[in-house]
Design a protein around this motif. Structure first.
Motif, mmCIF file in Angstrom:
data_model
loop_
_atom_site.group_PDB
_atom_site.id
_atom_site.type_symbol
_atom_site.label_atom_id
_atom_site.label_comp_id
_atom_site.label_asym_id
_atom_site.label_seq_id
_atom_site.Cartn_x
_atom_site.Cartn_y
_atom_site.Cartn_z
ATOM 1 N N PRO A 1 -6.540 7.068 8.771
ATOM 2 C CA PRO A 1 -5.516 7.382 9.768
ATOM 3 C C PRO A 1 -4.138 7.366 9.133
ATOM 4 C CG PRO A 1 -6.252 5.112 10.010
ATOM 5 C CD PRO A 1 -7.139 5.742 8.982
ATOM 6 N N ARG A 2 -3.248 8.234 9.634
ATOM 7 C CA ARG A 2 -1.891 8.322 9.104
ATOM 8 C C ARG A 2 -0.886 8.268 10.258
ATOM 9 N NH1 ARG A 2 -2.614 10.108 3.892
ATOM 10 N NH2 ARG A 2 -4.415 11.415 3.457
ATOM 11 N N GLY B 1 -7.597 0.913 9.860
ATOM 12 C CA GLY B 1 -8.447 1.482 8.826
ATOM 13 C C GLY B 1 -9.660 2.122 9.451
ATOM 14 N N VAL B 2 -10.591 2.517 8.612
ATOM 15 C CA VAL B 2 -11.832 3.130 9.077
ATOM 16 C C VAL B 2 -12.976 2.193 8.751
ATOM 17 C CG1 VAL B 2 -13.377 5.113 8.880
ATOM 18 C CG2 VAL B 2 -10.897 5.443 8.743
ATOM 19 N N LEU B 3 -13.816 1.934 9.753
ATOM 20 C CA LEU B 3 -14.975 1.063 9.584
ATOM 21 C C LEU B 3 -16.181 1.753 10.204
ATOM 22 C CD1 LEU B 3 -15.985 -1.752 8.643
ATOM 23 C CD2 LEU B 3 -15.500 -2.579 10.957
ATOM 24 N N ASP B 4 -17.177 2.054 9.354
ATOM 25 C CA ASP B 4 -18.379 2.757 9.816
ATOM 26 C C ASP B 4 -18.027 4.065 10.522
ATOM 27 O OD1 ASP B 4 -19.934 0.649 8.850
ATOM 28 O OD2 ASP B 4 -19.799 -0.441 10.747
ATOM 29 N N GLY B 5 -17.031 4.767 9.999
ATOM 30 C CA GLY B 5 -16.653 6.060 10.553
ATOM 31 C C GLY B 5 -15.798 6.001 11.794
ATOM 32 N N LEU C 1 -14.006 -2.441 5.781
ATOM 33 C CA LEU C 1 -12.706 -1.951 6.239
ATOM 34 C C LEU C 1 -11.763 -1.743 5.060
ATOM 35 C CD1 LEU C 1 -10.769 -1.440 8.701
ATOM 36 C CD2 LEU C 1 -10.066 -3.820 8.414
ATOM 37 N N ARG C 2 -11.103 -0.596 5.016
ATOM 38 C CA ARG C 2 -10.053 -0.332 4.042
ATOM 39 C C ARG C 2 -8.779 -0.044 4.814
ATOM 40 N NH1 ARG C 2 -13.237 -2.420 1.510
ATOM 41 N NH2 ARG C 2 -14.134 -1.911 -0.519
ATOM 42 N N ASP D 1 13.205 -6.045 9.134
ATOM 43 C CA ASP D 1 14.400 -6.618 8.533
ATOM 44 C C ASP D 1 14.092 -7.868 7.709
ATOM 45 O OD1 ASP D 1 15.968 -4.663 9.645
ATOM 46 O OD2 ASP D 1 16.517 -5.863 11.403
ATOM 47 N N VAL D 2 13.006 -8.557 8.032
ATOM 48 C CA VAL D 2 12.733 -9.839 7.372
ATOM 49 C C VAL D 2 11.536 -9.808 6.428
ATOM 50 C CG1 VAL D 2 13.768 -11.167 9.234
ATOM 51 C CG2 VAL D 2 11.340 -10.611 9.343
ATOM 52 N N ALA D 3 10.671 -8.813 6.537
ATOM 53 C CA ALA D 3 9.456 -8.839 5.724
ATOM 54 C C ALA D 3 9.013 -7.441 5.331
ATOM 55 C CB ALA D 3 8.321 -9.548 6.466
ATOM 56 N N ILE D 4 8.351 -7.382 4.172
ATOM 57 C CA ILE D 4 7.655 -6.189 3.709
ATOM 58 C C ILE D 4 6.160 -6.476 3.853
ATOM 59 C CG2 ILE D 4 7.280 -4.596 1.808
ATOM 60 C CD1 ILE D 4 10.181 -4.723 2.719
ATOM 61 N N TYR D 5 5.451 -5.597 4.518
ATOM 62 C CA TYR D 5 4.008 -5.753 4.674
ATOM 63 C C TYR D 5 3.323 -4.752 3.756
ATOM 64 C CZ TYR D 5 5.654 -8.240 8.771
ATOM 65 O OH TYR D 5 6.320 -9.111 9.596
ATOM 66 N N ALA D 6 2.370 -5.244 2.982
ATOM 67 C CA ALA D 6 1.668 -4.396 2.018
ATOM 68 C C ALA D 6 0.174 -4.623 2.156
ATOM 69 C CB ALA D 6 2.122 -4.712 0.594
ATOM 70 N N ALA D 7 -0.582 -3.538 2.142
ATOM 71 C CA ALA D 7 -2.037 -3.626 2.261
ATOM 72 C C ALA D 7 -2.682 -2.964 1.065
ATOM 73 C CB ALA D 7 -2.520 -2.957 3.543
ATOM 74 N N SER D 8 -3.647 -3.654 0.468
ATOM 75 C CA SER D 8 -4.402 -3.117 -0.659
ATOM 76 C C SER D 8 -5.872 -3.395 -0.389
ATOM 77 C CB SER D 8 -3.951 -3.784 -1.965
ATOM 78 O OG SER D 8 -4.631 -3.244 -3.076
ATOM 79 N N ALA D 9 -6.637 -2.318 -0.223
ATOM 80 C CA ALA D 9 -8.065 -2.438 0.075
ATOM 81 C C ALA D 9 -8.272 -3.237 1.363
ATOM 82 C CB ALA D 9 -8.813 -3.033 -1.108
ATOM 83 N N THR D 10 -8.849 -4.426 1.293
ATOM 84 C CA THR D 10 -9.181 -5.187 2.495
ATOM 85 C C THR D 10 -8.147 -6.253 2.841
ATOM 86 O OG1 THR D 10 -10.469 -6.796 1.216
ATOM 87 C CG2 THR D 10 -11.642 -4.870 2.035
ATOM 88 N N SER D 11 -7.055 -6.347 2.100
ATOM 89 C CA SER D 11 -6.079 -7.419 2.296
ATOM 90 C C SER D 11 -4.734 -6.902 2.775
ATOM 91 C CB SER D 11 -5.873 -8.206 0.997
ATOM 92 O OG SER D 11 -7.029 -8.915 0.647
#
Length: 298
Positions: free
Chosen positions: A212-213, A176-180, A160-161, A126-136
């Protein structure tokens, strides 16, 4: 848009049809007073289509060099679009909030960090939108789009992505996936401060072959395929464990998995099969085993 149900005499009939709207990559349905809209993303445009008449209620063309990759309905706030903007020779993630009348309420362009060729991953409260792009990961004010905080993976975890965000209580989990292996960074929802353990690897034997989804709309479970596509890997958020389910024991004999659909199902996973078929795997509650719920032959 897939219907929830049809009477037999409705199959194969059209109330209306639209042509020359481009390739629709995403769509969400909205109810605005007495109006019913399908908000669709088509190449570099977002449009509201009246579901009763098929007429265009509004259409917004994005700046040159920008594309739309996904849409997220935000309760009464409107519709969030995510995409990629190419500026200064670099790819940036972009996030925009449109009202149900098509007004642009705010937009945000993320810094180009690593490989930002894919649209940002988003989640909302309700208060925030979280967005991830690459490592951020960024937190944006839901009403204004103002950046509230930003987290970037440390240098020793730069591989990590971030592929999924799950807000839960006072935390946001960035997966995310890190080293498989499946990995997670647990961040404070209000300030982005990482937990003391930093980026953690989730316990599990299977190496992942893709991002992962979310497996259910509330994000309480994540699914992924193993690297050899022989296992469905399921993680209950907060459990610290990823369980692998051999697909050979679930699918019909000879069926081979091609890909995992990004569409979240209520307690299940949609798999595309080699040769054109598909299968829905139902995820058991708790420690209950997964099972084949539906198989559609090509």
């Amino acid at each position: 848009l897939a219907p929830a149900a049809l009477f037999e005499d409705q199959a194969g009939t059209f109330a209306w049809a639209r042509e020359n709207v481009g390739s629709v990559g995403a769509a969400v349905c909205r109810s605005v007073g007495s109006q019913r809209l399908a908000v669709v993303a088509s190449e570099a445009a977002v449009a509201g289509i009246d579901l009763r008449t098929g007429g265009t209620a509004w259409r917004r063309v994005l700046p040159e060099g920008e594309s739309v990759g996904g849409l997220l309905a935000l309760g009464s706030s409107g519709v969030l679009s995510t995409g990629v903007a190419h500026r200064d020779g670099r790819a940036h993630g972009s996030v925009r909030l449109f009202s149900d009348s098509g007004a642009l309420l705010w937009d945000a362009v993320l810094d180009a960090v690593g490989d930002a060729a894919a649209p940002p991953v988003t989640a909302a409260t309700d208060v925030a939108i979280y967005a991830a792009s690459a490592t951020s990961v960024l937190a944006l004010h839901a009403a204004t789009g103002k950046e509230l905080w930003r987290w970037t993976a440390p240098a020793d975890k730069a591989g990590l992505r971030v592929a999924a965000l799950v807000p839960q209580g006072g935390e946001v989990r960035a997966y995310g996936v890190l080293d498989g292996r499946l990995a997670v960074a647990t961040l404070g929802a209000s300030d982005g401060a990482p937990a003391s353990k930093g980026v953690e690897l989730i316990k599990g034997e299977a190496l992942l072959g893709g991002a992962p989804r979310p497996a259910v709309p509330d994000g309480s479970r994540l699914v992924s395929l193993s690297a050899d596509k022989a296992e469905l890997v399921v993680h209950a958020v907060g459990s610290g464990q990823a369980d692998a389910h051999p697909l050979a024991a679930l699918l019909p004999a000879g069926a081979a998995v091609e890909a995992l659909s990004p569409t979240p199902l209520p307690g299940g996973a949609l798999l595309s099969l080699a040769g054109g078929g598909s299968a829905v795997v139902a995820l058991g509650k708790g420690s209950a085993p997964a099972r084949l719920a539906k198989h559609v032959a090509p």
